[in-house]
Motif scaffolding. Sequence first.
Motif, mmCIF file in Angstrom:
data_model
loop_
_atom_site.group_PDB
_atom_site.id
_atom_site.type_symbol
_atom_site.label_atom_id
_atom_site.label_comp_id
_atom_site.label_asym_id
_atom_site.label_seq_id
_atom_site.Cartn_x
_atom_site.Cartn_y
_atom_site.Cartn_z
ATOM 1 N N ALA A 43 -4.581 10.379 -0.608
ATOM 2 C CA ALA A 43 -4.908 8.956 -0.700
ATOM 3 C C ALA A 43 -4.573 8.347 -2.063
ATOM 4 C CB ALA A 43 -6.387 8.741 -0.381
ATOM 5 N N MET A 44 -4.704 9.097 -3.121
ATOM 6 C CA MET A 44 -4.415 8.563 -4.460
ATOM 7 C C MET A 44 -2.942 8.232 -4.650
ATOM 8 S SD MET A 44 -7.084 8.003 -6.287
ATOM 9 C CE MET A 44 -6.442 7.848 -7.929
ATOM 10 N N GLU A 45 -2.072 8.922 -3.947
ATOM 11 C CA GLU A 45 -0.640 8.700 -4.104
ATOM 12 C C GLU A 45 -0.114 7.561 -3.226
ATOM 13 O OE1 GLU A 45 -1.925 12.407 -5.596
ATOM 14 O OE2 GLU A 45 -1.959 11.865 -3.470
ATOM 15 N N VAL A 46 -0.894 7.124 -2.248
ATOM 16 C CA VAL A 46 -0.447 6.064 -1.342
ATOM 17 C C VAL A 46 -0.121 4.774 -2.095
ATOM 18 C CG1 VAL A 46 -1.112 4.606 0.612
ATOM 19 C CG2 VAL A 46 -1.549 7.073 0.697
ATOM 20 N N PRO A 47 -1.012 4.248 -2.957
ATOM 21 C CA PRO A 47 -0.658 3.006 -3.661
ATOM 22 C C PRO A 47 0.529 3.171 -4.610
ATOM 23 C CG PRO A 47 -2.848 3.770 -4.339
ATOM 24 C CD PRO A 47 -2.384 4.660 -3.237
ATOM 25 N N VAL A 48 0.690 4.346 -5.173
ATOM 26 C CA VAL A 48 1.822 4.586 -6.071
ATOM 27 C C VAL A 48 3.134 4.484 -5.293
ATOM 28 C CG1 VAL A 48 2.921 6.246 -7.631
ATOM 29 C CG2 VAL A 48 0.421 6.055 -7.571
ATOM 30 N N ALA A 49 3.182 5.097 -4.114
ATOM 31 C CA ALA A 49 4.395 5.045 -3.296
ATOM 32 C C ALA A 49 4.696 3.611 -2.859
ATOM 33 C CB ALA A 49 4.255 5.962 -2.084
ATOM 34 N N ILE A 50 3.663 2.844 -2.525
ATOM 35 C CA ILE A 50 3.884 1.452 -2.133
ATOM 36 C C ILE A 50 4.387 0.644 -3.319
ATOM 37 C CG2 ILE A 50 2.728 -0.676 -1.382
ATOM 38 C CD1 ILE A 50 1.076 1.113 0.533
ATOM 39 N N ALA A 51 3.838 0.874 -4.492
ATOM 40 C CA ALA A 51 4.317 0.181 -5.697
ATOM 41 C C ALA A 51 5.786 0.499 -5.950
ATOM 42 C CB ALA A 51 3.461 0.557 -6.902
ATOM 43 N N MET A 52 6.191 1.737 -5.749
ATOM 44 C CA MET A 52 7.599 2.121 -5.906
ATOM 45 C C MET A 52 8.472 1.412 -4.872
ATOM 46 S SD MET A 52 7.327 6.202 -6.487
ATOM 47 C CE MET A 52 6.519 6.910 -7.893
ATOM 48 N N ALA A 53 7.991 1.356 -3.641
ATOM 49 C CA ALA A 53 8.755 0.723 -2.564
ATOM 50 C C ALA A 53 8.933 -0.773 -2.803
ATOM 51 C CB ALA A 53 8.066 0.963 -1.228
#
Length: 156
Positions: free
Chosen positions: A58-68
Amino acid sequence: MDSYGVRFPVPEGAGRGLHFLIVEGRAYPDIADEMKRGAIAALETAGASHEIIAVPGAMEVPVAIAMALETDNYDGFVALGCVIRGQTNHYVGVASQSIRALAELAVVDALPLGIGILTVDNEAQALIRANVNGQDRGGDAARAALVLAGIKAKLT
């Protein structure tokens, strides 16, 4: 159905021509698979296309969206994950911070983002919430993203 007993309707075909990114935290594979299944079904029913990116939790989900967001390839996002209470306070931090980061991304960048991060006491609760024939929280997150994408299209 949501906690009020009414599922927000998304008209069939409402997502036609829209492309979404599903980002799934895979900390609990069985739960992630079911939530993803619900999200895909909701997007496909609405006529939207999608891609999927898997991240560890769950912690990596917002990071991946920010990258996208830097790619400008998506009309909306579906964030999926699960945080299960353990024997330590780690649960509280992970749950609150991942959801806070997603909400901040959505508001700051006016993102059509459906948040489907389950926060539960045990795996049994998570499976009930994830099940596409039950609470279908993955589908709910996708439907929320579809509704927000429609609102954004009307306002811009």
